[in-house]
Structure formats: C-alpha cells, structure tokens
Design an enzyme around this catalytic site. Structure first.
Site, mmCIF file in Angstrom:
data_model
loop_
_atom_site.group_PDB
_atom_site.id
_atom_site.type_symbol
_atom_site.label_atom_id
_atom_site.label_comp_id
_atom_site.label_asym_id
_atom_site.label_seq_id
_atom_site.Cartn_x
_atom_site.Cartn_y
_atom_site.Cartn_z
ATOM 1 N N HIS A 17 0.862 -1.196 0.000
ATOM 2 C CA HIS A 17 0.000 0.000 0.000
ATOM 3 C C HIS A 17 0.889 1.233 0.000
ATOM 4 O O HIS A 17 1.346 1.700 1.042
ATOM 5 C CB HIS A 17 -0.919 -0.037 1.230
ATOM 6 C CG HIS A 17 -1.916 1.088 1.290
ATOM 7 N ND1 HIS A 17 -3.053 1.022 2.060
ATOM 8 C CD2 HIS A 17 -1.948 2.306 0.692
ATOM 9 C CE1 HIS A 17 -3.747 2.144 1.946
ATOM 10 N NE2 HIS A 17 -3.091 2.955 1.115
ATOM 11 N N HIS A 19 1.190 4.906 -2.407
ATOM 12 C CA HIS A 19 0.792 5.759 -3.529
ATOM 13 C C HIS A 19 2.063 6.433 -4.017
ATOM 14 O O HIS A 19 2.692 7.183 -3.256
ATOM 15 C CB HIS A 19 -0.223 6.806 -3.081
ATOM 16 C CG HIS A 19 -1.449 6.207 -2.452
ATOM 17 N ND1 HIS A 19 -2.601 5.976 -3.169
ATOM 18 C CD2 HIS A 19 -1.692 5.781 -1.191
ATOM 19 C CE1 HIS A 19 -3.510 5.432 -2.370
ATOM 20 N NE2 HIS A 19 -2.985 5.305 -1.157
ATOM 21 N N HIS A 197 -9.563 1.041 -1.009
ATOM 22 C CA HIS A 197 -9.539 1.653 0.314
ATOM 23 C C HIS A 197 -10.956 1.523 0.899
ATOM 24 O O HIS A 197 -11.935 1.893 0.229
ATOM 25 C CB HIS A 197 -9.193 3.143 0.228
ATOM 26 C CG HIS A 197 -7.747 3.430 -0.047
ATOM 27 N ND1 HIS A 197 -7.061 2.899 -1.104
ATOM 28 C CD2 HIS A 197 -6.859 4.222 0.614
ATOM 29 C CE1 HIS A 197 -5.814 3.347 -1.084
ATOM 30 N NE2 HIS A 197 -5.657 4.152 -0.048
ATOM 31 N N GLU A 200 -11.218 3.326 6.182
ATOM 32 C CA GLU A 200 -10.194 4.252 6.688
ATOM 33 C C GLU A 200 -10.950 5.324 7.481
ATOM 34 O O GLU A 200 -10.770 5.465 8.685
ATOM 35 C CB GLU A 200 -9.401 4.853 5.530
ATOM 36 C CG GLU A 200 -8.295 5.828 5.968
ATOM 37 C CD GLU A 200 -7.568 6.482 4.792
ATOM 38 O OE1 GLU A 200 -8.117 6.498 3.667
ATOM 39 O OE2 GLU A 200 -6.438 7.005 5.018
ATOM 40 N N ASP A 278 1.781 4.001 2.791
ATOM 41 C CA ASP A 278 0.720 4.841 2.223
ATOM 42 C C ASP A 278 1.297 6.020 1.427
ATOM 43 O O ASP A 278 1.439 5.917 0.208
ATOM 44 C CB ASP A 278 -0.242 5.311 3.331
ATOM 45 C CG ASP A 278 -1.637 5.654 2.834
ATOM 46 O OD1 ASP A 278 -1.915 5.450 1.646
ATOM 47 O OD2 ASP A 278 -2.456 6.120 3.656
ATOM 48 N N ASP A 279 1.605 7.123 2.087
ATOM 49 C CA ASP A 279 2.157 8.329 1.436
ATOM 50 C C ASP A 279 3.347 8.805 2.269
ATOM 51 O O ASP A 279 3.239 9.776 3.033
ATOM 52 C CB ASP A 279 1.078 9.417 1.378
ATOM 53 C CG ASP A 279 -0.137 8.960 0.607
ATOM 54 O OD1 ASP A 279 -0.065 8.902 -0.634
ATOM 55 O OD2 ASP A 279 -1.160 8.622 1.251
HETATM 56 N N1 ADE Z 1 -4.747 8.737 -1.684
HETATM 57 C C1 ADE Z 1 -3.495 8.738 -1.234
HETATM 58 N N2 ADE Z 1 -3.466 8.323 0.034
HETATM 59 C C2 ADE Z 1 -4.733 8.028 0.398
HETATM 60 C C3 ADE Z 1 -5.353 7.547 1.565
HETATM 61 N N3 ADE Z 1 -4.669 7.263 2.669
HETATM 62 N N4 ADE Z 1 -6.689 7.392 1.564
HETATM 63 C C4 ADE Z 1 -7.392 7.659 0.470
HETATM 64 N N5 ADE Z 1 -6.862 8.124 -0.656
HETATM 65 C C5 ADE Z 1 -5.535 8.295 -0.698
HETATM 66 ZN ZN ZN Z 2 -3.789 4.789 0.660
#
Ligand code: ADE
Ligand code: ZN
Length: 337
Positions: A17, A19, A197, A200, A278-279
C-alpha cells in the site's frame, strides 16, 4: 539503533500500500517545480513540511493533489519512482505493489502514457539495481464519476499486461464502493486483481460493499472493520489481507495516538494485517519507519513483526511459487535472528 530496529530493517518484506504520488518529498517537489517552471505556494522545504499538519483525510488530499502538479514529464515519474525504490531497498523491501492515480495527471493534460512509461522504466531499474520486483495498481479516484473511471480503464488498455490490479482511493465518505461496482467488474473481466480503500474513514458498511459488490482481493486500511464483530469474523475466515498504514493513521487522525493503534489487536483477532507506508513523504516515514514506530508504541515482539512480514507476501499478487520462495527466505532470516 536498537536490536529490534536492526531486525526490522533486515526483515524481508513486501510493501502493498504505497501511492507513488505520496512519495514526492518536499526537496523533489522543489526540484521538479524548478525544472518544469511550475509555481508552488511554498518558499522553503521547511514551509512545505509545516503545511503537512492534517486533521483528516480531505485536508491531506487537498495538499497531495496540489503537490502532484509539479509532476509533468516521463522523467519526473521515472525519477519519483526511482527515489521511492531506493528508499524501499534500504528498508528491506523485496517486492512492492505501487498505486498510481492516473486521473490526477490526465485531468491536467498529462497523457496516461507519460505517467505509466515513467513508472515502468523505474520498475525495471529497481529490479536491475536492487533486485526488487514490483507491480502496478491503477487506482480510480472515488470523488470522480463512474464514467470517468471507465474512461481511465479504457486508457489503460495498451498496458493491461503491465498492470496487476485496479484500486480505489481519495475521499471515502460519501463515495461508497457501490459507485464503482460495474467498473470493478469490467476490470476483473480484463484479468485484473482488485483492491479498494475501505474503512479508513468510512464505516464498516463500506468494507462489506468492497467485499460483496467490488469483490476485492485486499482491503486497503480496513481499520473501522473492528467496529463490527461479524465483519471481523468474516475477514479472518476469508483470510482477507488488510494493508494497514500506522503513520498514515496517526497523521490523518484515524487514531489519536500510536499507543492506541489496533495492529496487534488485528493480529490477535486472526486478521491478515500488513504494515505499509501509504504516502511516506507526507506522513513522516517509509515502511521500516512504520514497523519501528508501531513496534515501539505497541511493544511488538519479533514474532509479531515476522507475522506482519509474512502476511505481506501471502497477501501479494505474486505467483504462488514466488510467494513460497519469499517465505522460505523470511524463515531463513528468522532462523538466524
Ligand atoms: N490517496 C493517497 N493516500 C490516500 C489515503 N490514505 N486514503 C485515500 N486516498 C488516498
Ligand atoms: Zn492509501
């Protein structure tokens, strides 16, 4: 570095996971802005980092989509992904399944080909330089329409053999999985795997929809499944992989404190949880940082960390015999650590 930190770094792991647009570091944002002549609303790298204080998912998404505007050329996408793979390699990642959001770019006039060809060349570079295998997940933006998701799936047609799966990300609440049931069915008919997703910020009902209407192979995040005992039982029984992202959960206020993170509760409940970043450029850490932070906050032991790494391989889209080979290497590592 503690013994546990060293153990975590060396632990063979997959990242499921991530991005790729979320790996855009502030320094890189400045470099790309400069070389492409794109104005950005920040004077310094410190200003950028100071702007990364989020109180929910939408707060973050607004800044994340604005940041992605500096990505213009095939070289940008290539350089972005090369930098991610270098970080991943240093963290003991041996396989990565990376999401990209084509609509973030095609809506700005950047051709799909520019995005994907830049990513694919970086993936080949990662295999050659680090021995990291990787796969692409084309993620639809759920705040956009079903018709736009279909257009994106059509744009991907020439590269279908280079894409492992489709995903679903962006603003969750108000955009339930059900909105994308038909486009997910079309993607499955093309032979693609499915992730979304769910849970969350959205309720357990969205996780049920991802399972029943999208027929996903993995749930991204899934935290709010814990509010529904029957759902937890079903996820455990089906062996559904959850791609959990502890530092993201903290930064987006899905948890108030990492000390309250449910990662060990998930394992105790028999859920196939994994740890992911994630990011990472926005949330303060790559995958090993996520393992370290949550291990410290929840007092995880080596056996729990090994289970999380094992789950990252069993939940991957690699061929069965490759998964078996990765698990054997993981077992060999554990035998000597
Ligand atoms: N796009 C990038 N990161 C995300 C996240 N944690 N939740 C939803 N969309 C995303
Ligand atoms: Zn994500």
């Amino acid at each position: 570095m503690t013994d546990l930190d060293t153990f975590i770094l060396g632990l063979p792991k997959a990242e499921l996971h991530l991005h790729i647009e979320g790996s855009l570091e502030p320094e890189q944002m400045f470099a790309f802005a400069q070389r492409n002549g794109v104005p950005i609303p920040y004077a310094t790298v410190e200003d950028v980092r100071a702007a990364y204080a989020f109180s929910n998912l939408q707060d973050f998404l607004d800044i994340y989509y604005a940041g992605a505007d500096v990505l213009r050329t095939q070289q940008d996408f290539h350089d972005l992904a090369v930098a991610y793979f270098d970080r991943a390699a240093a963290d003991g990642v041996v396989h990565a399944e990376i999401m990209f959001d084509p609509q973030t770019h095609t809506d700005r006039g950047i051709p799909f080909a520019v995005v994907i060809e830049g990513l694919l060349s970086a993936m080949a570079d990662a295999q050659a330089r680090h021995g990291i295998s990787s796969a692409l997940i084309l993620s639809f933006l759920r705040h956009l329409s079903e018709a736009e998701a279909f257009e994106t799936l059509a744009a991907a047609d020439p590269w279908l053999d280079r894409i492992a799966a489709v995903g679903l990300d962006s603003s969750e609440v108000g955009h339930p999985p059900e909105k994308f049931a038909r486009v997910f069915a079309a993607a499955a008919a093309k032979g693609l795997r499915l992730v979304a997703h769910a849970g969350e910020e959205g309720p357990p009902a969205y996780v049920y929809e991802a399972l029943d209407l999208l027929r996903v192979d993995r749930i991204d995040h899934g935290n709010r499944s814990l509010e529904d005992d029957a759902l937890v039982g079903r996820l455990a029984q089906e062996g559904m992989t959850l791609t959990v992202c502890p530092l993201s959960n903290l930064k987006l206020c899905v948890v108030d404190d990492l000390a309250d993170h449910p990662i060990d509760r998930m394992l105790d409940l028999g859920l196939r949880a994994t740890i992911n970043s994630d990011d990472p450029a926005y949330f303060g850490g790559y995958v090993a940082d996520n393992y370290r932070a949550v291990a410290a906050a929840r007092d995880l032991d080596k056996a729990q960390l090994a289970t999380l790494a094992r789950n990252s391989f069993t939940g991957s889209f690699l061929p069965e015999q490759t998964i078996v080979a990765h698990l054997a290497r993981l077992d060999a590592y554990l035998a000597t650590h």
